[in-house]
Design an enzyme around this catalytic site. Structure first.
Site, PDB file in Angstrom:
ATOM      1  N   CYS A 110      36.608  37.202  36.305  1.00 39.57           N
ATOM      2  CA  CYS A 110      35.965  38.044  37.332  1.00 39.57           C
ATOM      3  C   CYS A 110      36.975  38.988  37.962  1.00 39.57           C
ATOM      4  O   CYS A 110      36.620  39.813  38.783  1.00 39.57           O
ATOM      5  CB  CYS A 110      35.359  37.224  38.464  1.00 39.57           C
TER       6      CYS A 110
ATOM      7  N   ASP B 254      39.392  38.097  39.977  1.00 41.82           N
ATOM      8  CA  ASP B 254      40.082  37.539  41.137  1.00 41.82           C
ATOM      9  C   ASP B 254      39.978  36.018  41.174  1.00 41.82           C
ATOM     10  O   ASP B 254      38.961  35.435  40.808  1.00 41.82           O
ATOM     11  CB  ASP B 254      39.596  38.153  42.452  1.00 41.82           C
TER      12      ASP B 254
ATOM     13  N   CYS C 260      35.342  41.039  48.047  1.00 44.77           N
ATOM     14  CA  CYS C 260      36.670  40.493  47.757  1.00 44.77           C
ATOM     15  C   CYS C 260      37.131  39.554  48.869  1.00 44.77           C
ATOM     16  O   CYS C 260      37.954  38.673  48.634  1.00 44.77           O
ATOM     17  CB  CYS C 260      37.692  41.614  47.602  1.00 44.77           C
TER      18      CYS C 260
ATOM     19  N   CYS D 266      42.878  41.833  44.008  1.00 37.66           N
ATOM     20  CA  CYS D 266      43.168  43.177  44.504  1.00 37.66           C
ATOM     21  C   CYS D 266      43.749  43.105  45.918  1.00 37.66           C
ATOM     22  O   CYS D 266      43.912  42.035  46.485  1.00 37.66           O
ATOM     23  CB  CYS D 266      41.903  44.014  44.491  1.00 37.66           C
TER      24      CYS D 266
END
Lengths: 397, 210
Positions: free
Chosen positions: B34, B36, B105, B61
């Site tokens: 994915c 992350d 995120c 990220c």
């Protein structure tokens, strides 16, 4: 130039100072449009003819085969919709590849909606789409093949000449459109020798102004009209197009084509040096796409293992370095690079991919600085990465 | 929208990074596929049930790393009960906001903290392993952010129906997302990722309006 190191030239490139100079008269005193039989119109007609000839000469086309458009994407629209419209009576099958530029792929999706059938050719692991695959996909009702000459992500150069031979050997006419946005000025591009019917180029990828492109249409090709409106003069899309932009485009082409071999060599040397430094200085770096001649001279794309590309680009940006990544996290659509996935790369390779596209304004010193910073950044982010820590532990055992 | 100063500060100089020696609890959420993945480590004072130390590792990220940094800062020194109340919204607020497309995120880091706390409680007999039910599914769906607006799909009323067939392990979800919605595939994929980790889930069916 400011102190930023810009290595994202496939998106857009800095306008050359000479280009701005060439444009200035047409913003000022010589603002007229070509056409009318008075001195103002005659003067700008002559200028326009001159600009068009520069583009035509570069491509080895006749001036009458060149149309200025308000950008590469509009050129693609005029060609693709024009060809599909004019020839839909002859068949409903279209071919492209899964790694084409979004301009072509969005057209493919649109054509499917309009009732056409589209075959998407698959690339090999380096991004090449073989002519044999095209040959195998051709049907009796195929009317159009579209291709991206230089891949916008990994720089792979497609065998355009071989495609033309395959298409010519088919038992009926199949129209051939090429997007040469990333190819123009980066390799020898002779439309007569390569044999496509239509081809699009853009000014701002070769240090020309934004907002102008050109479409080559081989003499005798039949395109349906996609944009309607006042036609002020032949060789320009309907509506008013900036003569200043055409002047800038022509100047940008002149500069590159004054010594095309020299500018290709310069970019190739810079790219080779960049790749050599990346591979020798940083651990776990893998090149995406072909090495050497099969790749356009300005593109280097690598994957850095265990870390994510958006984080890398943000850190490089802190050092005033602009590069691109194929990570999902850096895209508005939150999807990793479809080109890398189609080439068989896995998600981690796509998320950790970095794309450097160089220009003549980049230097070896800039590359040294960029690689040094990237090395630091990779070390910092890998320290934080659970994937890297897991690998390290395994190695210690 | 760009990243706030606070996000960049925590991204460039994150707090509490690194693997912990002999942690009392750990949790890993997300996956490399994915794009992350976060691992968190907890050290808990067994008398007072206070989080003495917390650290993380992140493959992700800038917003992912920044959120993990700030949320570990927020959790440190808090009791487990207090720390359980920390949500991704709190973390996002503490970071002076995130671009809507990046809100999702921040969820992963918040999620990992909560899972680590839960793992501690289960291991130390403070709670039972919760039964898997429709509520578990809804709890997971609350963590799925619609990227365009940066809100979860339950709050946005994008989920029309949730069903769970215990015998077959089949999850049925009706989503109110049209075919032309550019994030439809993303949302569906995330739902699958969130639910697949439960052994009770054998099959996931997601329906859209035709």
């Amino acid at each position: 130039m400011n102190d930023r190191i810009y290595m994202d030239n496939c998106v857009t490139s800095a306008m050359a100072p000479e280009v701005l100079e060439a444009m200035k008269p047409y913003f000022g005193e010589e603002f007229w449009y070509p056409g009318s039989f008075v001195s103002t119109g005659e003067a700008s007609s002559a200028a326009f003819e001159g600009f068009r000839e520069v583009i035509a000469d570069a491509l080895n086309a006749a001036p009458q085969e060149i149309t200025f458009t308000s950008g590469g994407t509009i050129a693609n629209n005029i060609a693709l919709k024009g060809l599909a419209l004019a020839h839909s009576g002859e068949g409903r099958h279209i071919i492209c590849s899964t790694v084409d530029y979004p301009d072509l792929l969005t057209h493919a999706a649109y054509f499917e909606k309009m009732g056409f059938e589209v075959t998407y050719l698959e690339p090999d692991e380096l991004g090449f789409v073989s002519a044999q695959k095209l040959k195998d996909a051709i049907r009796d009702d195929t009317i159009l093949f579209m291709s991206t000459m230089v891949n916008h992500v990994v720089g792979t150069i497609q065998p355009i000449g071989e495609y033309s031979q395959v298409l010519a050997a088919a038992n009926h006419k199949i129209w051939f459109h090429v997007d040469a946005g990333q190819a123009f000025g980066k390799l020898h591009l002779d439309v007569k020798a390569l044999g496509m019917d239509t081809l699009s180029v853009s000014a701002h990828k070769i240090h020309g102004p934004q907002g102008i492109g050109a479409l080559y249409v081989k003499k005798g090709s039949r395109l349906g009209a996609y944009i309607h409106g006042i036609k002020r003069f032949e060789g320009v899309q309907p509506g008013g197009l900036s003569l200043a932009a055409m002047a800038g485009f022509a100047k940008a082409v002149e500069i590159v084509y004054k010594d095309l071999d020299g500018s290709i060599k310069q970019l190739r040397e810079l790219s080779d040096y960049l790749l050599e430094q990346l591979e020798s200085q940083i651990e776990y770096v893998e090149l995406n796409g072909p090495r050497g001649e099969g790749r356009a001279c300005h593109n280097i794309n690598v994957s850095l293992d265990f870390i994510e590309g958006e984080a890398i680009t943000i850190m490089l940006d802190m050092h005033k370095i602009t590069v691109a990544t194929g990570s999902a996290c850096a895209s508005q659509g939150l999807k990793p690079s479809y080109v890398l996935l189609a080439m068989g790369k896995n998600q981690v390779q796509a998320h950790g991919s970095m794309k450097f596209t160089l220009s003549r304004y980049n230097t070896k010193e800039q590359i040294d600085f960029t690689v040094a910073k990237l090395k630091e950044i990779a070390a910092i982010l890998r320290e934080r990465s659970p994937l890297y820590n897991a690998i390290k532990k395994k190695q210690e055992k | 929208m760009q990243y706030s100063e606070k996000v960049l500060q925590h991204f460039m100089h994150p707090q509490n990074v690194g693997e912990m020696e002999n942690p009392d609890a750990t949790a890993t959420e997300g996956s490399p596929a994915c794009g992350d993945q976060v691992t968190m480590y907890l050290k808990v004072d067994k008398e007072n049930l206070i989080i003495e130390d917390v650290s993380f590792l992140s493959y992700g990220c800038a917003s992912n790393i920044a959120t993990a940094s700030i949320i570990t800062e927020m959790a440190k020194g808090k009791s487990l009960e207090e720390a359980k109340k920390i949500t991704w919204r709190d973390a996002m607020e503490a970071l002076d906001g995130l671009p809507p497309v990046k809100a999702h995120c921040s969820v992963l880091a918040a999620d990992t903290l909560q899972t680590a706390i839960s793992n501690y409680e289960i291991a130390h007999g403070l709670k039972e392993v919760p039964d898997f039910s429709k509520e578990t599914i809804i709890g997971e769906l609350k963590k799925i952010i619609y990227p365009q607006v940066g809100e979860d799909i339950i709050t946005l009323k994008m989920v029309k129906y949730v069903g769970f067939e215990e015998k077959t392990g089949e999850v049925l979800i009706d989503l109110n997302l049209m075919s032309f919605d550019q994030y439809r595939d993303n949302v569906a994929e995330e739902i699958r990722e969130h639910l697949q980790k439960y052994p009770e889930v054998k099959d996931i069916k997601i329906n859209f309006p035709s």
